[in-house]
Design an enzyme around this catalytic site. Sequence first.
Site, PDB file in Angstrom:
ATOM      1  N   ASN A  72       0.452  -1.264   0.064  1.00  0.00           N
ATOM      2  CA  ASN A  72      -0.021   0.270  -0.073  1.00  0.00           C
ATOM      3  C   ASN A  72       0.765   1.019   0.106  1.00  0.00           C
ATOM      4  OD1 ASN A  72      -1.274  -2.464   2.077  1.00  0.00           O
ATOM      5  ND2 ASN A  72      -2.292  -1.665   0.865  1.00  0.00           N
ATOM      6  N   CYS A  73       0.477   2.489  -0.351  1.00  0.00           N
ATOM      7  CA  CYS A  73       1.232   3.388  -0.306  1.00  0.00           C
ATOM      8  C   CYS A  73       1.091   3.974   0.878  1.00  0.00           C
ATOM      9  CB  CYS A  73      -0.192   4.508  -0.692  1.00  0.00           C
ATOM     10  SG  CYS A  73      -0.194   6.425  -0.535  1.00  0.00           S
ATOM     11  N   PRO A  74       2.239   4.499   1.518  1.00  0.00           N
ATOM     12  CA  PRO A  74       3.198   5.178   0.492  1.00  0.00           C
ATOM     13  C   PRO A  74       4.845   3.738  -0.429  1.00  0.00           C
ATOM     14  CG  PRO A  74       4.251   5.682   2.777  1.00  0.00           C
ATOM     15  CD  PRO A  74       2.877   4.407   2.801  1.00  0.00           C
TER      16      PRO A  74
END
Lengths: 77, 137
Positions: A15-17
């Site tokens: 997932n981000c980041p």
Amino acid sequence: MTQAADLTVDARGLNCPMPIVKTAQAVKTLASGQVLEVLATDPGSVKDFAAWSKSTGNELVEQTVDGGVYRFVMRKK
Amino acid sequence: MDETINLVLFSGTDDKLQAAAVITAGAAALGKPVNVFLQYWALRSFTKAEINADHGLAAEAGESGRKNVDALAKAGQASWAETFRQAKELGEVDIQACSLSMDVLQIEEEDLDPLVNGVEGVTAFYLNAGDGRIIFI
């Protein structure tokens, strides 16, 4: 045309980041002009890689998507 | 404007710390220096005794929010502590404990997780922040 990469980062499922964090870590290990390939599944990574490339000066030379997997090819500044 | 990002973390719930960790890691990836100033409940979550504990979520999360957050964690999302750790490895990230909060919560420097670089007062925080943005979470 597929550019041969000096190093590949598999950020699929992250997932981000984290895709950008892993990319920034990997770019540190490369020499100027070397090519990094990143695989990601986070849809936000499309805008993030464009922004990261613009901000850091590392060129985004190729960008493709295949079956929900984004592939980014970057050349270190 | 100075490109330094300055985060004042007050809340100690896992969702807010996760948001702060994401902002920090993103800035580190862009080569922007980040100063993190830990106050009150955020500071408590950064102690050795608490860092791996469940710190709950903001009240607005409710039951459905709890389920969403748990599902992402189960799918392998990095914890906020791990995200801060990676951000520190990657870039210039300095995490400081607020000295007043240390007194309020009766925390000693040896109680802090190694993620925390040191203890400082608000004046030192402002000096390091310079003209950079200050974000309060």
